[in-house]
Design a protein around this motif. Structure first.
Motif, PDB file in Angstrom:
ATOM      1  N   SER A 289      41.826  -7.671  23.842  1.00  0.00           N
ATOM      2  CA  SER A 289      40.628  -7.441  24.652  1.00  0.00           C
ATOM      3  C   SER A 289      40.722  -6.080  25.330  1.00  0.00           C
ATOM      4  N   PRO A 290      39.630  -5.310  25.336  1.00  0.00           N
ATOM      5  CA  PRO A 290      39.636  -4.027  26.043  1.00  0.00           C
ATOM      6  C   PRO A 290      39.423  -4.192  27.545  1.00  0.00           C
ATOM      7  N   ARG A 291      39.203  -5.424  27.996  1.00  0.00           N
ATOM      8  CA  ARG A 291      38.907  -5.671  29.405  1.00  0.00           C
ATOM      9  C   ARG A 291      39.988  -6.539  30.043  1.00  0.00           C
ATOM     10  N   GLY A 292      39.980  -6.531  31.405  1.00  0.00           N
ATOM     11  CA  GLY A 292      40.998  -7.286  32.104  1.00  0.00           C
ATOM     12  C   GLY A 292      40.618  -7.599  33.533  1.00  0.00           C
ATOM     13  N   LEU A 293      41.618  -7.636  34.402  1.00  0.00           N
ATOM     14  CA  LEU A 293      41.420  -8.068  35.788  1.00  0.00           C
ATOM     15  C   LEU A 293      40.360  -7.250  36.501  1.00  0.00           C
ATOM     16  N   ARG A 294      40.391  -5.921  36.349  1.00  0.00           N
ATOM     17  CA  ARG A 294      39.441  -5.092  37.102  1.00  0.00           C
ATOM     18  C   ARG A 294      38.005  -5.404  36.705  1.00  0.00           C
ATOM     19  N   HIS A 295      37.776  -5.733  35.439  1.00  0.00           N
ATOM     20  CA  HIS A 295      36.430  -6.115  35.002  1.00  0.00           C
ATOM     21  C   HIS A 295      36.042  -7.457  35.619  1.00  0.00           C
ATOM     22  N   GLY A 296      36.989  -8.372  35.700  1.00  0.00           N
ATOM     23  CA  GLY A 296      36.722  -9.642  36.343  1.00  0.00           C
ATOM     24  C   GLY A 296      36.414  -9.490  37.822  1.00  0.00           C
ATOM     25  N   LEU A 297      37.099  -8.549  38.487  1.00  0.00           N
ATOM     26  CA  LEU A 297      36.856  -8.325  39.912  1.00  0.00           C
ATOM     27  C   LEU A 297      35.456  -7.776  40.163  1.00  0.00           C
ATOM     28  N   VAL A 298      34.997  -6.896  39.290  1.00  0.00           N
ATOM     29  CA  VAL A 298      33.635  -6.376  39.406  1.00  0.00           C
ATOM     30  C   VAL A 298      32.626  -7.512  39.239  1.00  0.00           C
ATOM     31  N   LEU A 299      32.873  -8.384  38.276  1.00  0.00           N
ATOM     32  CA  LEU A 299      31.981  -9.527  38.072  1.00  0.00           C
ATOM     33  C   LEU A 299      32.010 -10.461  39.290  1.00  0.00           C
ATOM     34  N   ARG A 300      33.200 -10.677  39.843  1.00  0.00           N
ATOM     35  CA  ARG A 300      33.309 -11.524  41.033  1.00  0.00           C
ATOM     36  C   ARG A 300      32.486 -10.964  42.184  1.00  0.00           C
ATOM     37  N   HIS A 301      32.635  -9.682  42.434  1.00  0.00           N
ATOM     38  CA  HIS A 301      31.937  -9.077  43.552  1.00  0.00           C
ATOM     39  C   HIS A 301      30.437  -9.095  43.324  1.00  0.00           C
ATOM     40  N   ALA A 302      30.012  -8.868  42.087  1.00  0.00           N
ATOM     41  CA  ALA A 302      28.581  -8.878  41.780  1.00  0.00           C
ATOM     42  C   ALA A 302      27.991 -10.268  42.035  1.00  0.00           C
ATOM     43  N   ARG A 303      28.716 -11.314  41.647  1.00  0.00           N
ATOM     44  CA  ARG A 303      28.224 -12.678  41.852  1.00  0.00           C
ATOM     45  C   ARG A 303      28.073 -12.969  43.345  1.00  0.00           C
ATOM     46  N   GLU A 304      28.963 -12.434  44.148  1.00  0.00           N
ATOM     47  CA  GLU A 304      28.881 -12.662  45.599  1.00  0.00           C
ATOM     48  C   GLU A 304      27.685 -11.960  46.217  1.00  0.00           C
ATOM     49  N   GLN A 305      27.262 -10.850  45.591  1.00  0.00           N
ATOM     50  CA  GLN A 305      26.186 -10.046  46.159  1.00  0.00           C
ATOM     51  C   GLN A 305      24.791 -10.467  45.684  1.00  0.00           C
ATOM     52  N   PHE A 306      24.697 -10.928  44.443  1.00  0.00           N
ATOM     53  CA  PHE A 306      23.373 -11.257  43.900  1.00  0.00           C
ATOM     54  C   PHE A 306      22.867 -12.576  44.499  1.00  0.00           C
TER      55      PHE A 306
END
Length: 306
Positions: A289-306
């Motif tokens: 996978s080209p993605r990892g923890l930092r991508h998950g953290l961005v998704l986490r923060h976005a979910r908290e904001q939307f």
């Protein structure tokens, strides 16, 4: 929404700047990696040393400039294994706040597992079946099982990582056969103490520097890796394990100086972890996978904001 995440691991500090839409779709704008070796001697001393802390501060300031150029206001900075293990954890948190203005969040093992899984599987838009995500870090190795778009069903953290194993057993290159055997025994013991079961019916997805670097030295391009189509057969991982343990540091570094800077000394240990796990469960391959923890953290923060 434009967000930035910095994943401060035992060996590297990884930056992501991305735009995230309400539906959870993520567009990468900028990524960067710096080797800081925050976990230098943490296994032996139990503390993060002043030199490692200084390297962390310098890299975070560099990243702050990059983040500001992208006009990004929301920034998440997290620490993982080395920060969790350090007796002077609060000193590191205070140092980051004082030097950079950032809040340094030390993730629990469960939080790291959850968001590493979310980040890794977000690279596969069409994946909906159960899978396992493997994240080989400098201080620990996480194996997380679950379904995409759901919290992980189980997560296991093994107290073995590339920096930890290298400092304990593999500080010479090439390492002596008995040293390699002791390192492999440590991995096997960690697996024996973990109620982890994997089988060929559940795809194994590797996230982080180890599978990406192994794919690059195997001859894949970054464009191929970003496409999510790269697969490392178990036989090729085993061949690289055997080859790496015959090579001095300079030869490992020369495989690809761009990616081996700060990694050539710990790369054999990382591949040893991957190979030992694949062999133990008789798995056919590791998807990269080209993605990892930092991508998950961005998704986490976005979910908290939307």
């Amino acid at each position: 929404m434009r967000l930035a995440a910095i994943d401060v691991g035992t060996n590297t500090a990884l930056l992501l700047v991305a735009d995230v839409r309400r539906e959870g779709q993520l567009t990468v704008l900028h990524e960067a990696e710096r080797v800081i070796r925050l976990g230098e001697d943490v296994d032996e001393t139990g503390t993060i040393c002043d030199a490692a802390m200084a390297r962390l501060g310098q890299v975070l300031l560099t990243y702050r400039e990059l983040i500001e150029r992208h006009h990004t206001r929301e920034v998440v900075v997290v620490g993982t294994s080395a920060a969790r293990d350090a007796q002077n954890q609060q000193e590191v948190v205070d140092f980051v706040a004082r030097e950079t203005g950032y809040t340094f969040e030390v993730l629990s093992g469960a939080e790291e597992a959850r968001w590493s899984f979310a980040g890794a599987v977000s690279a596969y838009a069409d994946r909906d079946a159960a899978c396992a995500v493997l994240d080989i870090g400098g201080g620990s190795t996480e194996v997380i099982l679950g379904h995409p778009d759901q919290p992980p069903e189980t997560a296991h953290s093994l107290d073995v990582g590339s920096v930890r194993l290298t400092e304990r057993f593999l500080d010479e290159q090439p390492a002596a056969p008995d040293a390699i055997a002791r390192a492999e025994d440590a991995i096997t013991q960690a697996l024996d103490e973990t109620p982890l079961t994997l089988d060929a019916a559940t795809p194994l997805i590797g996230t982080g520097g180890t599978p990406i670097c192994l794919a690059l030295v195997e001859g894949f391009t970054m464009d191929e890796i970003r496409s999510g189509t790269v697969r490392l057969p178990a036989a090729r991982v085993q061949a690289w394990r055997e080859r790496l343990f015959t090579m001095p540091y300079e030869e490992v570094f020369d495989l690809d100086p761009r990616i081996m800077e700060g990694r050539a000394d710990v790369f054999p240990a990382a591949v040893l972890i991957l190979d030992t796990l694949l062999q133990r469960f008789d798995l056919p391959a590791c998807h990269v996978s080209p993605r990892g923890l930092r991508h998950g953290l961005v998704l986490r923060h976005a979910r908290e904001q939307f």
